[in-house]
Motif scaffolding. Structure first.
Motif, PDB file in Angstrom:
ATOM      1  N   ILE A  13       3.939   3.813  -3.356  1.00 53.51           N
ATOM      2  CA  ILE A  13       3.682   2.621  -3.887  1.00 53.51           C
ATOM      3  C   ILE A  13       4.486   1.618  -3.244  1.00 53.51           C
ATOM      4  O   ILE A  13       3.844   0.461  -2.985  1.00 53.51           O
ATOM      5  N   LEU A  14       5.800   1.724  -3.026  1.00 53.93           N
ATOM      6  CA  LEU A  14       6.433   0.750  -2.286  1.00 53.93           C
ATOM      7  C   LEU A  14       5.692   0.271  -0.940  1.00 53.93           C
ATOM      8  O   LEU A  14       5.811  -0.825  -0.330  1.00 53.93           O
ATOM      9  N   ILE A  15       5.545   1.510  -0.169  1.00 52.04           N
ATOM     10  CA  ILE A  15       4.640   1.251   1.045  1.00 52.04           C
ATOM     11  C   ILE A  15       3.519   0.258   0.934  1.00 52.04           C
ATOM     12  O   ILE A  15       3.242  -0.643   1.532  1.00 52.04           O
ATOM     13  N   GLY A  16       2.681   0.640  -0.138  1.00 55.24           N
ATOM     14  CA  GLY A  16       1.472  -0.367  -0.238  1.00 55.24           C
ATOM     15  C   GLY A  16       1.801  -1.578  -0.726  1.00 55.24           C
ATOM     16  O   GLY A  16       1.278  -2.546  -0.423  1.00 55.24           O
ATOM     17  N   LEU A  17       2.920  -1.885  -1.732  1.00 48.57           N
ATOM     18  CA  LEU A  17       3.334  -3.016  -1.995  1.00 48.57           C
ATOM     19  C   LEU A  17       3.886  -3.811  -0.726  1.00 48.57           C
ATOM     20  O   LEU A  17       3.385  -4.971  -0.718  1.00 48.57           O
ATOM     21  N   TYR A  52      -2.679   3.028  -3.880  1.00 46.94           N
ATOM     22  CA  TYR A  52      -4.001   2.409  -3.776  1.00 46.94           C
ATOM     23  C   TYR A  52      -4.052   1.547  -5.199  1.00 46.94           C
ATOM     24  O   TYR A  52      -4.470   0.307  -5.070  1.00 46.94           O
ATOM     25  N   GLU A  53      -3.928   2.107  -6.305  1.00 53.34           N
ATOM     26  CA  GLU A  53      -3.537   1.064  -7.488  1.00 53.34           C
ATOM     27  C   GLU A  53      -2.850   0.202  -7.271  1.00 53.34           C
ATOM     28  O   GLU A  53      -3.139  -1.013  -7.694  1.00 53.34           O
ATOM     29  N   CYS A  54      -1.505   0.074  -6.769  1.00 54.05           N
ATOM     30  CA  CYS A  54      -0.720  -0.925  -6.389  1.00 54.05           C
ATOM     31  C   CYS A  54      -1.316  -1.975  -5.523  1.00 54.05           C
ATOM     32  O   CYS A  54      -1.278  -3.207  -5.807  1.00 54.05           O
ATOM     33  N   ALA A  55      -1.877  -1.678  -4.632  1.00 53.71           N
ATOM     34  CA  ALA A  55      -2.434  -2.236  -3.381  1.00 53.71           C
ATOM     35  C   ALA A  55      -3.485  -3.199  -4.107  1.00 53.71           C
ATOM     36  O   ALA A  55      -3.873  -4.409  -3.675  1.00 53.71           O
ATOM     37  N   ALA A  56      -4.343  -2.804  -4.757  1.00 55.59           N
ATOM     38  CA  ALA A  56      -5.759  -3.148  -5.374  1.00 55.59           C
ATOM     39  C   ALA A  56      -5.284  -4.268  -6.633  1.00 55.59           C
ATOM     40  O   ALA A  56      -6.101  -5.400  -6.229  1.00 55.59           O
ATOM     41  N   ALA A  57      -4.336  -4.036  -7.151  1.00 54.84           N
ATOM     42  CA  ALA A  57      -4.041  -4.916  -8.196  1.00 54.84           C
ATOM     43  C   ALA A  57      -3.215  -6.252  -7.541  1.00 54.84           C
ATOM     44  O   ALA A  57      -3.428  -7.202  -7.878  1.00 54.84           O
ATOM     45  N   GLU A 112     -13.204  -7.229 -14.837  1.00 53.51           N
ATOM     46  CA  GLU A 112     -14.427  -7.203 -13.909  1.00 53.51           C
ATOM     47  C   GLU A 112     -14.193  -7.406 -12.659  1.00 53.51           C
ATOM     48  O   GLU A 112     -15.004  -7.176 -11.607  1.00 53.51           O
ATOM     49  N   ALA A 113     -13.013  -7.727 -12.219  1.00 54.52           N
ATOM     50  CA  ALA A 113     -12.293  -7.868 -10.659  1.00 54.52           C
ATOM     51  C   ALA A 113     -12.439  -6.765  -9.823  1.00 54.52           C
ATOM     52  O   ALA A 113     -12.630  -6.688  -8.794  1.00 54.52           O
ATOM     53  N   ILE A 114     -12.450  -5.712 -10.728  1.00 62.05           N
ATOM     54  CA  ILE A 114     -12.283  -4.307 -10.047  1.00 62.05           C
ATOM     55  C   ILE A 114     -13.775  -4.174  -9.291  1.00 62.05           C
ATOM     56  O   ILE A 114     -13.680  -3.187  -8.238  1.00 62.05           O
ATOM     57  N   GLY A 115     -14.821  -4.754  -9.578  1.00 66.65           N
ATOM     58  CA  GLY A 115     -15.887  -4.601  -9.283  1.00 66.65           C
ATOM     59  C   GLY A 115     -16.135  -4.934  -7.423  1.00 66.65           C
ATOM     60  O   GLY A 115     -16.883  -4.434  -6.840  1.00 66.65           O
TER      61      GLY A 115
END
Length: 431
Positions: free
Chosen positions: A91-95, A318-323, A376-379
């Motif tokens: 998570i920290l790498i993605g962040l 991925y969850e962290c990076a996407a948000a 909706e932004a997840i689209g």
């Protein structure tokens, strides 16, 4: 046609449809853009419908399985500590990378207009305006809400996650018929939710078509630039975790060859990549770890099933990076408290995410709700999701196998990764 091929085709057709139509285009008196929005919204609503029951039952089911027999002994404690640590590192790498590369910022400006966020961006900014370091206190309060049902309905999922962890922990210790009945009910509920999730994911091509067509109709093909930056940012983060962090752990802690283990795991990794499901890959993963990497059945049979449930390094990253990407695209300057909330929630929801294709989309809606962004932004990230889903699933399985090797070595197993691959291949051909 396989699902990922269908999604890829839907991306192309959606882009073409959006390119040849405009917001004024009408067919049989129906505005085409409204049809695109309807298809995309139905898919997003279906994902949102799954959030509460899937996350809750997945977390409780996972803790029930952890608590069987002597699994919470020494090996269990080491396994959970290792999995939580590597997920946090991922998570920290993605962040770090998403903050360094800032894929949601194009030419110094938020990518919201390119991605089609302009319609509701101002409303979102007004909702989040004024949030700062004091938000950390609110995050702690969300963990223990006075009304659990109301909190879930408002999209404040932290309280539900904490409740699910507590419920699962104590349910595994409940003895007698009541405990068995309740555990069986939770397992049955979870299996049903997995089946419903898989049904909805089958309609992902239609959802992708509607979302892509609507975006391209409104913004043209300019939306591709920030999405490509996001795609390569996540790939770079997954690469660092899988091919730098994990090999270092094998070399330093297990004192074995990372390349030797990678060779042993190649069949399982290719299966994980193509199927995008760590659960479907689990039998092959166990076979490779035991027969090709030399881990004992005792260690592999405990560590790997647990890993398929709670160890989702690639998914958490991925969850962290996407948000963060979506927040950047909206022009939000996230405080330390909000980024901590994202890291914490990504860590916890990665445990609760079912090990099936695209289930992390459900978890991302949880994170978006916590930081005040619309689901909706997840689209927009669905365009790249299938390929990244395949990559992060392979990283998840790779992390499980590395954990099995390290924990086997910590238990004093000397045969781990000692037999040359040529000898193993020769034995297989002889058989």
């Amino acid at each position: 046609m396989k699902l990922h091929h269908q999604i890829f085709l839907a991306m192309i057709l959606g882009g073409l449809a959006g390119w040849v139509t405009s917001e004024d285009t009408r067919i049989l008196g129906i505005a085409v853009i409204e049809a695109y929005d309807l298809i995309g919204t139905l898919f997003i609503n279906a994902l949102k419908m799954l959030v509460v029951p899937l996350i809750t039952t997945a977390i409780i089911s996972g803790l029930i399985n952890v608590g069987q027999g002597k699994n919470l002994g020494r090996l269990g404690a080491k396994t959970v500590l290792f999995y939580m640590s590597t997920s946090l590192i991922a998570i920290l790498i993605g962040l770090l990378l998403v903050n360094l590369i800032t894929p949601g910022i194009i030419d110094g400006e938020p990518a919201r207009d390119l991605l089609g966020f302009a319609a509701n961006t101002q409303d979102v900014l007004q909702k989040i305006e004024g949030r700062g370091a004091g938000e950390f206190t609110q995050i702690l309060l969300q963990m223990l809400p006075p009304n659990l049902v109301q909190a879930a309905a408002d999209g404040q999922m932290l309280g539900l996650i904490v409740f699910s962890l507590l419920f699962g922990f104590f349910l595994r210790t409940l003895a007698g018929a009541p405990g068995d009945t309740l555990r069986n009910m939770v397992e049955g509920f979870y299996e049903v939710m997995v089946s419903i999730t898989m049904l909805i994911i089958r309609f992902a091509p239609l959802g992708v078509f509607g979302l892509i067509a609507a975006t391209v109709t409104r913004t043209g093909l300019d939306a591709l630039e920030p999405l490509l930056w996001f795609f390569f940012t996540v790939l770079a983060a997954l690469f660092l975790h899988a091919f730098v962090v994990m090999p270092l752990l094998i070399r330093v802690l297990a004192q074995r060859s990372p390349w030797r283990h990678f060779q042993a795991m190649s069949p399982a990794l290719m299966t994980a990549f193509s199927s995008a499901s760590s659960a479907a890959t689990l039998p092959l993963t166990m076979d490779c770890v035991q027969k090709r990497s030399g881990v004992s059945k005792r260690t592999a049979s405990f560590v790997l099933p647990l890993g398929a449930t709670v160890n989702m390094d690639g998914t958490a990253l991925y969850e962290c990076a996407a948000a963060i990407f979506i927040a950047q695209a909206y022009g939000l300057d996230l405080s330390f408290g909000m980024q901590f909330a994202i890291v914490f929630t990504a860590l916890i929801t990665s445990i609760g995410v079912a090990s099936i294709p695209a289930a992390s989309l459900v978890a991302i809606t949880v994170i978006l709700g916590i930081i005040g962004l619309p689901a909706e932004a997840i689209g927009l990230i669905l365009v790249t999701d299938r390929i990244l889903d395949m990559c992060r699933t392979a990283v998840n399985v790779w992390g499980d196998s590395v954990g099995a090797v390290l924990l086997a070595r910590s238990e004093g197993e000397e045969n781990v990764l000692q037999t040359p691959m040529r000898q193993l291949d020769g034995q297989r051909h002889a058989v």
